[in-house]
Structures are given as C-alpha cells and as structure tokens.
Design a protein around this motif. Structure first.
Motif, mmCIF file in Angstrom:
data_model
loop_
_atom_site.group_PDB
_atom_site.id
_atom_site.type_symbol
_atom_site.label_atom_id
_atom_site.label_comp_id
_atom_site.label_asym_id
_atom_site.label_seq_id
_atom_site.Cartn_x
_atom_site.Cartn_y
_atom_site.Cartn_z
ATOM 1 N N TYR A 28 28.252 22.055 54.285
ATOM 2 C CA TYR A 28 27.305 23.011 53.708
ATOM 3 C C TYR A 28 26.779 23.941 54.784
ATOM 4 C CZ TYR A 28 27.379 19.839 49.731
ATOM 5 O OH TYR A 28 27.771 19.083 48.688
ATOM 6 N N ASP A 36 29.404 26.423 55.592
ATOM 7 C CA ASP A 36 29.477 27.488 54.597
ATOM 8 C C ASP A 36 28.451 28.576 54.879
ATOM 9 O OD1 ASP A 36 31.568 26.455 53.242
ATOM 10 O OD2 ASP A 36 30.422 25.614 51.589
ATOM 11 N N SER A 59 35.401 19.807 46.775
ATOM 12 C CA SER A 59 35.952 20.821 45.882
ATOM 13 C C SER A 59 37.438 20.554 45.763
ATOM 14 C CB SER A 59 35.683 22.221 46.407
ATOM 15 O OG SER A 59 36.299 22.379 47.652
ATOM 16 N N TYR A 100 40.710 21.375 45.979
ATOM 17 C CA TYR A 100 41.661 22.336 46.531
ATOM 18 C C TYR A 100 43.061 21.958 46.059
ATOM 19 C CZ TYR A 100 44.010 25.189 49.987
ATOM 20 O OH TYR A 100 44.789 26.122 50.586
ATOM 21 N N THR A 155 40.421 24.962 43.091
ATOM 22 C CA THR A 155 39.286 25.808 43.432
ATOM 23 C C THR A 155 39.304 26.006 44.932
ATOM 24 O OG1 THR A 155 37.856 23.934 43.794
ATOM 25 C CG2 THR A 155 37.899 24.822 41.584
ATOM 26 N N GLN A 156 38.955 27.198 45.353
ATOM 27 C CA GLN A 156 38.976 27.471 46.789
ATOM 28 C C GLN A 156 37.664 28.107 47.193
ATOM 29 O OE1 GLN A 156 42.463 29.682 47.790
ATOM 30 N NE2 GLN A 156 43.805 28.202 46.803
ATOM 31 N N ASN A 157 37.072 27.555 48.207
ATOM 32 C CA ASN A 157 35.780 28.049 48.670
ATOM 33 C C ASN A 157 35.959 29.224 49.612
ATOM 34 O OD1 ASN A 157 34.104 26.412 47.370
ATOM 35 N ND2 ASN A 157 33.532 25.155 49.104
ATOM 36 N N PRO A 212 33.054 31.324 51.340
ATOM 37 C CA PRO A 212 31.649 31.692 51.429
ATOM 38 C C PRO A 212 31.447 33.188 51.512
ATOM 39 C CG PRO A 212 32.170 29.971 52.989
ATOM 40 C CD PRO A 212 33.465 30.441 52.421
ATOM 41 N N VAL A 252 31.007 30.696 45.916
ATOM 42 C CA VAL A 252 30.203 29.590 46.410
ATOM 43 C C VAL A 252 28.764 29.840 46.026
ATOM 44 C CG1 VAL A 252 29.529 28.295 48.419
ATOM 45 C CG2 VAL A 252 31.777 29.260 48.285
ATOM 46 N N SER A 292 25.767 24.010 49.057
ATOM 47 C CA SER A 292 26.683 25.049 48.620
ATOM 48 C C SER A 292 27.809 24.398 47.848
ATOM 49 C CB SER A 292 27.220 25.800 49.831
ATOM 50 O OG SER A 292 27.807 24.897 50.726
ATOM 51 N N HIS A 293 28.125 24.919 46.698
ATOM 52 C CA HIS A 293 29.214 24.337 45.918
ATOM 53 C C HIS A 293 29.883 25.453 45.150
ATOM 54 C CE1 HIS A 293 25.718 24.471 43.302
ATOM 55 N NE2 HIS A 293 26.561 24.673 42.340
ATOM 56 N N ASP A 294 31.102 25.191 44.675
ATOM 57 C CA ASP A 294 31.809 26.233 43.942
ATOM 58 C C ASP A 294 31.361 26.203 42.489
ATOM 59 O OD1 ASP A 294 32.918 23.931 44.889
ATOM 60 O OD2 ASP A 294 34.857 24.297 44.024
#
Lengths: 385, 173, 172
Positions: free
Chosen positions: A156, A159, B28, B30, B33-35, B37, B161, B169-171
């Motif tokens: 996190y 990110d 997530s 993968y 889904t792809q992060n 940011p 994100v 932080s999450h998708d």
C-alpha cells in the motif's frame, strides 16, 4: 607503477582456505543459498547447539559502486547508487543529493516544497523498509503470518509512492535541485488515507510481535549488544538506538527541514533483538506522524531548481549524512571540477552493522542465528555496494 | 513471564489472527486485474525543467518531433547503455536530417526515465505499459518504428486503484 | 557545539594539527604521521567516539594518497560536529598505524580501504579481502591506474550483434 599497486598473492594465502573444524565441532555454512541470509554467508563453528565462532563471508553482490561513480556524471550516478538498497531507495540517494548540492553551492536554493516532498518520500521508504523487516523477522521466528501482512501492507505504501514517482521500488526521484516531478493531483488525499489505514493496522502488529508470548520468547535476550560496544563498533540506525544510544541524524544535524517537524527518537536500553524490533515499531508510528505533518506543510510552489546542461561540481569536498531506514547513510564526495566526481566514498548503515555480526552470534544458539542476524538491520546488497 | 500474562498474550494474538479472516483480501488477481497507481504517461517539460508525474514503463517515440540530436543516447550512455541511434531512412521527417531515431533494448533498460528528461523536443515519453516479455532475448530490442506505435491497450479490464481508510489501496472492481 | 568554539578547543588541545573549517560543522585537522595516533586518542577523550568512515583517495598526479578519517560523535553536545583527520602520504609507501585500539570500528573500515587501494594499516590483524573475490589477481580496483572503460567497450561490441539483427529484419 609503484610497488603497492601490484597485487600480492602471499597476502591471499591462507585467508580463504577451508579449515577443518576442531575436534568435536562442526562447521556450518549459513548461506549463501539460505533463504534468509540473502546474498551472504556466515561460517558457523558449532559445538552442539552453541555457536562458538561466526565469520561473515560477504561480497557476493559487490558491484563496485564507488569505482563506477568515478566514470559517470552526477546525474547518471543516481539510478546506480539507489539500486542496491531496494527497500530504501530514497534514503540511499538522499545524502548523495545533499552532498552534490553542497558541491554546486545550492543547498539554500532548494525550494521548500521540494524539501517537504523529500521528507515524505524518505519516511515512506522508512516505513516500506520497516514493514519488510517485520515480515522477514516473523518468518525467521517460524511465524508465517507477519510476512503476508508485512508484504501486503508494504505494498500500500509502495502504491502511494509509485503514484508520485512512477516506479514501484527504485524511484530515481531526487535530483540535485529538488525532485523530478511535482506531486500528482490528489496525492495528499491518498497519502493521508493510507496513513489512516496503517494506523489501524498497528494494533495487529503489536499483538503479533510484541504481545505474542512466543515471539517475545524468541526475541528477548537474543543478540545482546551493550551500549559501549554499539558506539565503539560504529553501529548505526535502529541497531544503535536499540542499545540505548539516542543518535539520529534527523535530530543531530537536521537536513531538509526536519527541524520544523516534531517527532521523537525511540530508544531502548536492552540491546537485544526485542529492543531493536520495538525501535522499528515505534519508528513506524513516528514516521506516520512526520508524513502527516509534512503533508500539512506542503504549499504550492516550484519543486525544482532547473539545472541546464552538464553539472560540474566546484573543486572541493562534501560530506553529507542522513538517517536512512537501516542506519546512517553518508557520502563523501571529492570533486575536481569535472563532470564526474573524483572520488565517492559510500557508507551505508548496513555496512556498519556488519561489524556487530560476529560478536552478536558467538555464544548464541544455532536456532537464534536467523533472528539475531536479521534484527541487526543488515541488508547484504546495500552493505556490499 | 507469568502464566496469566502468557495466556493473555496468546489470546490476544490468536484473536487478532482470527479477526483477520474476515477482512478484505489484500491480493489483486493478476493478470485479470492490474494495479496501476498512476495511469498517466511520464513526460518532461523542458521549458519548466520539471517532469510530469506518470508511470515509467515502455517508451513512446514521437517520430514527427525527434530531431535525432542523440541527447537521450548520451543520457543513457553510462546508466544502462540501452539506447542506440538507428537510421530509419524510410521515415522522412524534415526536422530529422540524418533520419536517426532512438531504439531501446529493454533487456538493459532500467526505466529510470533520464532519457525522457534529456529530450528538449517533447519527442520521448514513457507509457504505463511495463509488461514486456518475449521468448527470445533479442526480441526485447524495440526499433524506433516499434516505439512510435502507441502501446497495445491492456486486455485486462480497466482498473483504477482506490485509496481507502479501511482497505488501503485496492483495485476497484 | 559551535564551530568556532570547537575550533578554539582543538587549537588548545592539538596545536600542531592546523585545524580549519571546511564548511558548517565540518572541521579538518592535518596532523603529522607520527602524531596520528595521539591525535585520534585526544579526539576520543574529547568525545568523538563514533568513527563514521575512512576514505583513502588516490592522487597519481602528485604521487600521493590522501587518508581521511571522518569522525562523529554520539555525545549530546557534539552530535552535529564532524571532524576530518587528513593525512597525505607518498604513493610508494602508504603505511599508517592502525587506529583500531581507539575506535574498534576501524578494523572493518581499514580492511575495506586495504583491499580497494592496497594501502596498509600497521597493526590491523584483519588485513584480508572482504568484498573482492578470492581469486582477484589484478591491482586494487579503486586506484586510478585501474581503468574501467575497457569493460564498457567490450559490452558495446556485444551490443552490435543486436543492431545487426534489426537491420537484417528491415531488409525483409
């Protein structure tokens, strides 16, 4: 060529020979394939379960950063210097940038916003490193949950940092004169939300690493370093503070407006692995508070003093130090007015903590070697440079 | 350690772990889904001297702006040695008299982005696409013509994100 | 401690070291080789107990090595001050006495500088390779005589293969 420039084979003889273990003892090679040792080896001489001698054999990932720096200009050095310390790339590059700015006579000219952004990035990197530390420390105790939590929570933070810098690990974000990019729209919001989230995670880590009786049994009394030894061996960072020395460059010689922020330096008197773990733990809380304060102080403005063309340092020298996540990082740069530095001496906290490896491991149990080794905040790649 | 202390610590840590079972998962999925940011392109503004924040992935070369000045090549020279100036005679642009353009070897590129910072003509950008995989090492070399094609849009659903107080932080799905 | 204050203190305690201020909080002392150990002991008794780095620099033009001991402190009053003890020695005979009995941290730092520059520290028992591979049989790598560029050129030659491939493709 003078006599001293030729290599002396006699010097090497007997250094690396594999000696037979003494009668009744066993020689154990901890690493370099051990998943925990990283890229280093500790040659242990064990008597039953007790370690009688421990010789760290390092240099598996030595890349000669100091030599490479003499062949690259001041900007080209940035990606190379930060690459070894992947958990603390901002902390590693920070003193280099400060030293270069000193050579360029622009220490005073760096904009205020850039300085606070640097503080935020350095503290994010400190937390990234510390969550990784908790994860690996957990798995070295045979406790597999902290590594999943530590790696997850670290992501996190990554990110947040990546949304500003554009890379996940090696940010290459600090440059002489400021930072490369301004913060993207909505960054403060993301940052504060993530800080709130991590704040809510702290009780879980506290329960798992501090209050958990098994973790306490594994950590208490392991790898004790006395205060006098810690200073004499020149240790740095949380390892030094875990032995009761109140030394932190952020307070001692404030750089980058750290003197305008309020924070404490956590110290512990015991000097064992538990104390060092607790110092990390308290530092995460302090870092969260520093990040929040710095985010409040961000004012719109320039983030960089643009430098045109090739950078040439003035003839002279600069020694800059900052508090990285794993200890004091310092750079001593000698410039002869060319586009390349004449000599760069890189000194990372990790390489200083290596000095404590041998005294800490001797007399302990074999099962405690991974815990004691990891609690020293020694990362082989950053140490070998 | 007292027995009561021991039992209390044990209960607290077991309870913390149990509660964690009912939290949102961190992982997530993968590559479904792809992060990312930051979904912007990393660009550099030579007038201001400051870059524009964005994800540092594969390059995008604007051949109609590149003058073949080799500054990106010089910037990369001691970092990764990934950029080579390649003559592309068929791509005739008035501003590029020698018709040389940068090609990037992604087997060497370290994605530091200093080549973008070196470009004074807004010709080089970095796109958010960083997944570059080939069966042959030499196929990692992207010629100027390949670089000037915008990257293929990701087959994965567009995922942003989301930053949240409770979930980090999450998708967003 | 303020720079001028510390400078005055050092001038009284170590008069023959010609102390000077490099810039803020950085003081430079230049003792004679024979006085190096005494200077270090005096600095330790003044409170400079944290040896931060030893930097040896090669100057082939003047035929000299510069030894730089950078010393900090963890004492409350001296935390911000850095002392640099600088020595210049001829390149032909770069031998200095060890300071490991003053600061035990010197053992490892001296070992590093020994392997990287071939300088000797008399009295240090651990002068053996730390980072270099055991079969290293070239000159110490941080000397200016050791040129790095040739490896870069070799790498370039290898890179040419890739460019040939691209041109080959274009013919199709």
């Amino acid at each position: 060529m003078s006599a001293n420039t030729e290599s002396n084979p006699e010097m090497l003889a007997g250094v690396f020979q594999q000696e037979e273990a003494p009668e009744g003892r066993l020689k154990v090679s901890f690493g370099p394939q051990h998943p925990g040792s990283g890229h280093m080896r500790i040659i242990l001489t064990v008597n039953g379960d007790i370690v009688e001698d421990a010789v760290p054999d390092v240099g598996y990932v030595h890349r000669g950063v100091e030599k490479m720096c003499e062949y690259k200009n001041y900007i080209q050095n940035i990606p190379h210097i930060e690459r070894p310390a992947i958990h603390d790339s901002s902390g590693t590059i920070f003193p280099y940038i400060l030293a270069v700015e000193r050579l360029l006579d622009m220490t005073e000219k760096v904009p205020e916003r850039a300085q606070y952004i640097r503080v935020i990035m350095a503290e994010l990197n400190r937390m990234i490193n510390h969550f990784y530390f908790f994860g690996i420390l957990g798995i070295f105790m045979g406790h597999t949950t902290p590594i999943t939590w530590g790696m997850g929570d670290r992501d996190y933070l990554i990110d947040v940092a990546a949304s500003a810098t554009g890379a996940r690990v090696t940010f290459s974000y600090f440059v002489p004169g400021g930072v490369r990019t301004d913060l993207p729209y909505g960054f403060e919001d993301k940052l504060l939300k993530t800080c709130d989230y991590l704040e809510s995670r702290i009780p879980a880590y506290k329960a798992y690493l501090e209050e958990n009786p098994f973790a306490r049994m594994r950590l208490t009394g392991v790898g004790v370093i006395k205060r006098s030894d810690a200073v004499a061996l020149g240790l740095a960072g949380p390892t030094l503070r875990g032995s009761g020395v109140k030394s932190d460059v952020r307070k001692d010689e404030p750089y980058s407006l750290y003197d305008t922020l309020e924070f404490n330096i956590p110290t512990r008197e015991e000097g064992d692995a538990m104390a060092r773990m607790m110092v990390h733990f308290e530092e995460v809380k302090e870092s969260l508070s520093i990040v929040r304060q710095a985010a409040k102080k961000l004012r719109p403005g320039p983030v960089k003093v643009p430098l045109r063309g090739q950078i040439r340092g003035k003839v002279g020298e600069a020694y800059a130090r900052t508090e990285g996540a794993r200890g004091m990082n310092s750079y001593y740069i000698i410039s002869d007015g060319q586009i390349h530095p004449y000599r760069v001496r890189v000194n990372t906290g990790d390489s200083r903590n290596l000095a404590a490896m041998r005294p800490v491991l001797i007399g302990g149990k074999v099962a405690d070697v991974p815990v004691a080794h990891w609690s020293l905040d020694y990362w082989p790649v950053a140490s070998d440079r | 350690m007292k027995t009561s202390e021991f039992l209390k610590g044990l209960a607290v840590s077991v309870w913390t772990g149990t509660v964690h079972l009912f939290r949102h998962r961190m992982t997530s999925m993968y590559p479904e889904t792809q992060n990312y940011p930051n979904t912007e392109m990393y660009a550099y503004d030579p007038k201001k001297g400051v870059a524009v924040s964005g994800w540092r992935g594969r390059h995008y070369l604007d051949m109609s702006k590149c003058t073949g000045c080799q500054l990106c090549f010089i910037a990369c020279e001691n970092i990764a040695e990934a950029i080579e100036m390649i003559p592309v005679p068929e791509a005739a642009h008035a501003q590029n008299k020698k018709s040389i353009y940068p090609g990037v070897d992604y087997g060497r590129c370290v994605f530091c982005g200093f080549c973008v910072d070196a470009c004074p003509f807004y010709a080089l950008y970095m796109t958010p696409v960083a997944e570059i995989s080939e069966m042959n090492r030499n196929d990692l070399y992207y010629s100027p013509v390949e670089l000037s094609v915008p990257p293929v849009p990701n087959p994965a659903p567009k995922v942003h994100v989301n930053f949240d107080k409770k979930r980090g932080s999450h998708d967003e799905r | 401690m303020k720079d001028e204050e510390l400078l005055g203190l050092i001038q009284t305690k170590l008069p023959d070291t010609t102390p000077s201020i490099v810039y803020s909080h950085r003081l430079k002392l230049k003792p004679y080789l024979e006085k190096l150990h005494d200077t270090c002991s005096t600095l330790l008794s003044m409170g400079f107990d944290h040896l931060q780095t030893i930097c040896v620099t090669d100057y082939p033009q003047t035929g000299e090595f510069e030894f730089n001991y950078i010393i900090g402190s963890v004492q409350d009053s001296l935390k911000e001050n850095i002392i640099m003890v600088v020595l210049r020695l001829p390149r032909a005979r770069p031998i200095v006495p060890t300071v490991k009995d003053v600061w035990p941290a010197a053992v490892q730092l001296e070992r590093e500088e020994f392997e990287m520059l071939g300088v000797r520290f008399e009295g240090n028992p651990e002068l053996k390779f730390l980072y270099l591979p055991e079969d290293w049989n070239e000159i110490p790598p941080l000397l200016k005589d050791y040129k790095l560029k040739r490896w870069v050129d070799e790498e370039r030659d290898r890179h040419d293969l890739v460019i040939e491939r691209v041109e080959h493709e274009r013919e199709h």
